[in-house]
Design a protein around this motif. Structure first.
Motif, PDB file in Angstrom:
ATOM      1  N   GLN A 167       0.815  -1.214   0.000  1.00 16.71           N
ATOM      2  CA  GLN A 167       0.000   0.000   0.000  1.00 16.71           C
ATOM      3  C   GLN A 167       0.849   1.264   0.000  1.00 16.71           C
ATOM      4  OE1 GLN A 167      -2.414  -0.787   3.485  1.00 16.71           O
ATOM      5  NE2 GLN A 167      -4.232  -0.783   2.191  1.00 16.71           N
ATOM      6  N   ASN A 168       2.047   1.188   0.572  1.00 18.91           N
ATOM      7  CA  ASN A 168       2.899   2.377   0.631  1.00 18.91           C
ATOM      8  C   ASN A 168       3.916   2.437  -0.514  1.00 18.91           C
ATOM      9  OD1 ASN A 168       4.681   0.421   1.412  1.00 18.91           O
ATOM     10  ND2 ASN A 168       5.138   1.302   3.415  1.00 18.91           N
ATOM     11  N   GLY A 169       3.739   1.572  -1.530  1.00 19.93           N
ATOM     12  CA  GLY A 169       4.571   1.640  -2.724  1.00 19.93           C
ATOM     13  C   GLY A 169       5.822   0.801  -2.699  1.00 19.93           C
ATOM     14  N   LYS A 170       6.019   0.018  -1.649  1.00 20.79           N
ATOM     15  CA  LYS A 170       7.207  -0.833  -1.591  1.00 20.79           C
ATOM     16  C   LYS A 170       7.023  -2.025  -2.534  1.00 20.79           C
ATOM     17  CE  LYS A 170      10.170  -3.432   1.478  1.00 20.79           C
ATOM     18  NZ  LYS A 170      10.376  -3.978   2.799  1.00 20.79           N
TER      19      LYS A 170
ATOM     20  N   LEU B 253       3.341   5.564  -6.804  1.00 17.73           N
ATOM     21  CA  LEU B 253       2.644   6.089  -5.622  1.00 17.73           C
ATOM     22  C   LEU B 253       1.413   6.893  -6.025  1.00 17.73           C
ATOM     23  CD1 LEU B 253       5.628   7.146  -3.343  1.00 17.73           C
ATOM     24  CD2 LEU B 253       4.099   5.186  -3.049  1.00 17.73           C
ATOM     25  N   GLU B 254       1.550   7.674  -7.074  1.00 19.43           N
ATOM     26  CA  GLU B 254       0.427   8.446  -7.594  1.00 19.43           C
ATOM     27  C   GLU B 254      -0.681   7.513  -8.085  1.00 19.43           C
ATOM     28  OE1 GLU B 254       0.673  12.306 -10.129  1.00 19.43           O
ATOM     29  OE2 GLU B 254       0.855  10.590 -11.485  1.00 19.43           O
ATOM     30  N   LEU B 255      -0.300   6.404  -8.705  1.00 12.33           N
ATOM     31  CA  LEU B 255      -1.278   5.441  -9.206  1.00 12.33           C
ATOM     32  C   LEU B 255      -1.997   4.733  -8.060  1.00 12.33           C
ATOM     33  CD1 LEU B 255      -2.424   4.521 -11.853  1.00 12.33           C
ATOM     34  CD2 LEU B 255      -0.629   2.815 -12.013  1.00 12.33           C
ATOM     35  N   ILE B 256      -1.294   4.449  -6.988  1.00 15.24           N
ATOM     36  CA  ILE B 256      -1.928   3.870  -5.801  1.00 15.24           C
ATOM     37  C   ILE B 256      -2.948   4.850  -5.227  1.00 15.24           C
ATOM     38  CG2 ILE B 256      -1.548   3.137  -3.402  1.00 15.24           C
ATOM     39  CD1 ILE B 256       1.154   1.982  -4.343  1.00 15.24           C
TER      40      ILE B 256
END
Length: 155
Positions: free
Chosen positions: A42-45, A68-71
C-alpha cells in the motif's frame, strides 16, 4: 550424536518457519500487482512476487516514478465507484496522464490524471441520476476525458 541430530532438526525447523513467516509477511503486504512482474504494498514498496499468485489483487501498470500516484488514484477512484457496485480489476496510466480503469465486469472507464477529481465528481453525478439507470446497463466503456461530456460506448 543424538544431541547433534536434535540441534540440526531444531535449525531446520527454525529455518523453514522463518522462510514461511517471510512469505506470509510478503503475501499480507502484497496489495497490488505492479506491471505484472512484482508485488506492491500500500505504501509503494515493491518486492518479488515469485510463488505468490492471487487473482483478486488489483493490477497496476505505469511508469516506475508514478506508482505512488497510481496507488492514490486507485483509492480515490475506488472510493467513488464502489458505492455503485463497480469493482476495479486493474488500472493503467500512460506517460501523458491518461488513466484506464478496467472493471471486473469487463468494462472500462477512462480519466485524465490532472482532471481526476472533477471527472470523478461528474461520474458520480451521472451514476446517481435517473438517466443512468437506463444507460448504465451493458456499457462497454465510459470516457470522462471530455470537458463537459460523458461518452458511453455499449456492447
Amino acid at each position: 550424536m543424538k544431541t547433534n541430530t536434535i540441534i540440526a532438526l531444531f535449525f531446520l525447523v527454525f529455518a523453514f518457519s522463518a522462510y514461511s513467516k517471510d512469505n506470509e509477511t510478503k503475501s499480507k503486504n502484497c496489495h497490488f500487482i505492479w506491471n505484472e512482474i512484482s508485488c506492491l504494498s500500500q505504501n509503494g514498496k515493491s518486492f518479488d512476487m515469485e510463488g505468490y499468485e492471487n487473482s483478486d489483487l488489483i493490477n497496476l501498470s505505469g511508469q516506475e516514478k508514478d506508482r505512488l500516484e497510481l496507488i492514490d488514484n486507485f483509492y480515490r477512484i475506488q472510493k467513488e465507484i464502489l458505492f455503485h457496485n463497480l469493482v476495479i480489476k486493474s488500472i493503467s496510466q500512460t506517460r501523458s496522464g491518461n488513466i484506464k480503469v478496467f472493471l471486473k465486469g469487463g468494462q472500462e472507464i477512462r480519466f485524465q490524471q490532472h482532471k481526476l477529481v472533477d471527472q470523478l465528481y461528474r461520474l458520480n453525478l451521472f451514476l446517481i441520476s435517473k438517466e443512468s439507470k437506463k444507460l448504465i446497463n451493458n456499457f462497454q466503456s465510459i470516457d470522462l476525458r471530455y470537458k463537459t461530456k460523458i461518452a458511453i460506448n455499449y456492447f
